[in-house]
Design a protein around this motif. Structure first.
Motif, mmCIF file in Angstrom:
data_model
loop_
_atom_site.group_PDB
_atom_site.id
_atom_site.type_symbol
_atom_site.label_atom_id
_atom_site.label_comp_id
_atom_site.label_asym_id
_atom_site.label_seq_id
_atom_site.Cartn_x
_atom_site.Cartn_y
_atom_site.Cartn_z
ATOM 1 N N ARG A 34 0.790 -1.230 0.034
ATOM 2 C CA ARG A 34 -0.002 -0.034 -0.034
ATOM 3 C C ARG A 34 0.840 1.168 0.042
ATOM 4 N N THR A 35 1.946 1.178 0.660
ATOM 5 C CA THR A 35 2.795 2.336 0.757
ATOM 6 C C THR A 35 3.472 2.587 -0.524
ATOM 7 N N LYS A 36 3.728 1.572 -1.351
ATOM 8 C CA LYS A 36 4.060 1.586 -2.790
ATOM 9 C C LYS A 36 2.947 1.910 -3.967
ATOM 10 N N GLY A 37 1.680 2.080 -3.478
ATOM 11 C CA GLY A 37 0.512 2.354 -4.233
ATOM 12 C C GLY A 37 0.121 1.354 -5.137
ATOM 13 N N LYS A 38 0.439 -0.057 -4.537
ATOM 14 C CA LYS A 38 0.338 -1.418 -5.210
ATOM 15 C C LYS A 38 -0.889 -1.925 -4.538
ATOM 16 N N ALA A 39 -1.729 -2.732 -5.295
ATOM 17 C CA ALA A 39 -2.756 -3.714 -4.602
ATOM 18 C C ALA A 39 -2.228 -4.907 -4.181
ATOM 19 N N TRP A 40 -2.969 -5.519 -3.350
ATOM 20 C CA TRP A 40 -2.319 -7.229 -3.013
ATOM 21 C C TRP A 40 -3.892 -7.788 -2.446
ATOM 22 N N ARG A 41 -3.726 -8.870 -3.053
ATOM 23 C CA ARG A 41 -5.030 -9.829 -2.902
ATOM 24 C C ARG A 41 -4.744 -10.711 -1.873
ATOM 25 N N ALA A 42 -5.298 -10.621 -0.756
ATOM 26 C CA ALA A 42 -4.893 -11.206 0.611
ATOM 27 C C ALA A 42 -5.382 -12.901 0.449
ATOM 28 N N LEU A 43 -4.516 -13.563 1.174
ATOM 29 C CA LEU A 43 -5.087 -14.822 1.325
ATOM 30 C C LEU A 43 -6.092 -15.303 2.293
ATOM 31 N N PRO A 44 -6.960 -16.238 2.141
ATOM 32 C CA PRO A 44 -7.888 -16.342 2.988
ATOM 33 C C PRO A 44 -7.535 -16.899 4.464
ATOM 34 N N GLN A 45 -8.294 -16.554 5.631
ATOM 35 C CA GLN A 45 -7.712 -16.635 6.889
ATOM 36 C C GLN A 45 -7.620 -18.125 6.997
ATOM 37 N N PRO A 46 -6.626 -18.567 8.024
ATOM 38 C CA PRO A 46 -6.323 -19.829 8.163
ATOM 39 C C PRO A 46 -7.238 -20.587 9.036
ATOM 40 N N SER A 47 -7.425 -21.789 8.762
ATOM 41 C CA SER A 47 -8.284 -22.755 9.455
ATOM 42 C C SER A 47 -7.819 -22.990 10.845
ATOM 43 N N THR A 48 -8.457 -23.347 11.921
ATOM 44 C CA THR A 48 -7.851 -23.919 13.171
ATOM 45 C C THR A 48 -7.802 -25.607 13.123
ATOM 46 N N VAL A 49 -8.415 -26.118 12.298
ATOM 47 C CA VAL A 49 -8.419 -27.567 12.120
ATOM 48 C C VAL A 49 -7.854 -28.066 11.008
ATOM 49 N N ASP A 50 -7.057 -28.955 11.131
ATOM 50 C CA ASP A 50 -6.139 -29.446 9.823
ATOM 51 C C ASP A 50 -7.056 -30.488 9.092
ATOM 52 N N PRO A 51 -7.450 -30.300 8.079
ATOM 53 C CA PRO A 51 -8.258 -31.378 7.310
ATOM 54 C C PRO A 51 -7.455 -32.322 6.808
ATOM 55 N N ASP A 52 -6.165 -32.190 6.754
ATOM 56 C CA ASP A 52 -5.304 -33.409 6.285
ATOM 57 C C ASP A 52 -4.302 -33.556 7.283
#
Length: 292
Positions: free
Chosen positions: A77-95
Motif C-alpha cells: 500500500r505504501t508503494k501504491g500497489k494492490a495486494w489480494r490477501a490469502l484467506p484466513q487460516p483454519s484452526t483444524v487441519d483437514p489433512d
C-alpha cells in the motif's frame, strides 16, 4: 509459483512432519473433477506422534503465511500497489500430518484414490489459486512484492519482521531425526513381525510386496494421473491387511516410544524447537489480529 512462495514452503516444511513430506512416494494429484476427499477418520486423528508437538501443522504454516501476507499488504500500500490477501487460516487441519505416514490406512481413501494423493483441501486450493494469480501480476507489482531475486521487496521485510525475536532452532537436525527415527522404527522387532504378517496377507490376496511402502511406491501407479482399477484393488487389500494385522497400531506405538526416547535424550534441543514454534506462531497471530 513466485520464488518467494518456493522459499517459504521450503523453510516451513523443515518444521512439518508426516508422510506427506516424502516418506511414502505418491504420484501427482488429480488434474480435474476428482472425487470428494472424505474427512480424516478417527484412526487418523488419533495418530499423533511426540515429534508433532515441535513441528508446524498445515494450519500453522497457513497462519505464518497469512501473517506475512498482512505485512506485505501494508508494505505494498505504501508503494501504491494492490495486494489480494490469502484467506484466513483454519484452526483444524483437514489433512492431518500422519494421515499417510504408513501408507494408505483409510478404506474410503483407498477406494477413491488408490495411492494417488487426493486433491488439496478447499482452503489450500483457494490459497493456491491466489499464489497462481500472483504469478501474473504486472512486472512492477512483482518487483515491489518480491524484488529482483524473488526473495526481496516487501516479502523480505515481512519475513524479517515476523522472525524478529524468534529464537533459532536446528530445524535441519529435526528433519534428520524425523527421517532417522522413522527408519529405526522399521527395524523394531514388533514392527518387522507385523510387516511380515501384512506381506503374507497381501500374498493371500494375490499381491507380492515386502512392505506397505513398496506397495505405495509401485512404479506402475505413477504412469497415470488417475488410479487404475488394479491400483485401487491393491490399495484396498493393503488397508484390509493393515487392519487385520493391526500394523498401524503396532508401528505407531513403536515410533512413539522411539521418539519419546529421542526427546528425553536431547531435551535442550527440543526445548529450543518448542520455543521457536510457539514464538513464531504468537508473532504471526499478533500480526493477524492487528491486521484484521
Amino acid at each position: 509459483m513466485p520464488f518467494r512462495h518456493i522459499a517459504a514452503v521450503l523453510a516451513l516444511l523443515a518444521l512439518v512432519t508426516g508422510c506427506s513430506s516424502g516418506v511414502v512416494p505418491s504420484p501427482p494429484r488429480h488434474a480435474s473433477r476428482p472425487p470428494a476427499v472424505p474427512p480424516a477418520s478417527e484412526e487418523v486423528r488419533r495418530l499423533v506422534l511426540p515429534f508433532d508437538a515441535y513441528a508446524l501443522s498445515g494450519p500453522d504454516v497457513h497462519t505464518i503465511e497469512s501473517a506475512e501476507d498482512v505485512l506485505i499488504r501494508d508494505c505494498m500500500r505504501t508503494k501504491g500497489k494492490a495486494w489480494r490477501a490469502l484467506p484466513q487460516p483454519s484452526t483444524v487441519d483437514p489433512d492431518p500430518p500422519q494421515r499417510r505416514r504408513y501408507g494408505v490406512i483409510e478404506p474410503d481413501v483407498a477406494r477413491r484414490f488408490g495411492y494417488h494423493l487426493p486433491p488439496a483441501p478447499p482452503e489450500t486450493a483457494r490459497r493456491d489459486e491466489i499464489w497462481r494469480a500472483r504469478e501474473k501480476m504486472p512486472r512492477a507489482a512483482q518487483l515491489a512484492a518480491y524484488g529482483k531475486d524473488g526473495v526481496g521487496g516487501c516479502w523480505k521485510k515481512a519475513h524479517v519482521h515476523l522472525l524478529r525475536g524468534v529464537p533459532k532452532g536446528s530445524t535441519a537436525q529435526f528433519n534428520r531425526r524425523i527421517r532417522d527415527e522413522f527408519t529405526a522404527s522399521q527395524q523394531h522387532r514388533a514392527v518387522r513381525s507385523a510387516v511380515r504378517s501384512w506381506s503374507a496377507c497381501m500374498k493371500g490376496n494375490g499381491y507380492r510386496y515386502p512392505d506397505p511402502l513398496a506397495a505405495a511406491g509401485d512404479d506402475r501407479w505413477a504412469k497415470s494421473p488417475r488410479p487404475s482399477r488394479q491400483e485401487i484393488a491393491v490399495a484396498e487389500a493393503d488397508v484390509r491387511c493393515k487392519q487385520e494385522t493391526r500394523l498401524v497400531s503396532v508401528w505407531g506405538k513403536a515410533e512413539t516410544r522411539i521418539q519419546h526416547d529421542v526427546v528425553r535424550s536431547h531435551a535442550a534441543e527440543f526445548r529450543k524447537l518448542a520455543t521457536q514454534k510457539s514464538s513464531w506462531l504468537k508473532a504471526a497471530r499478533r500480526v493477524i489480529r492487528g491486521g484484521a
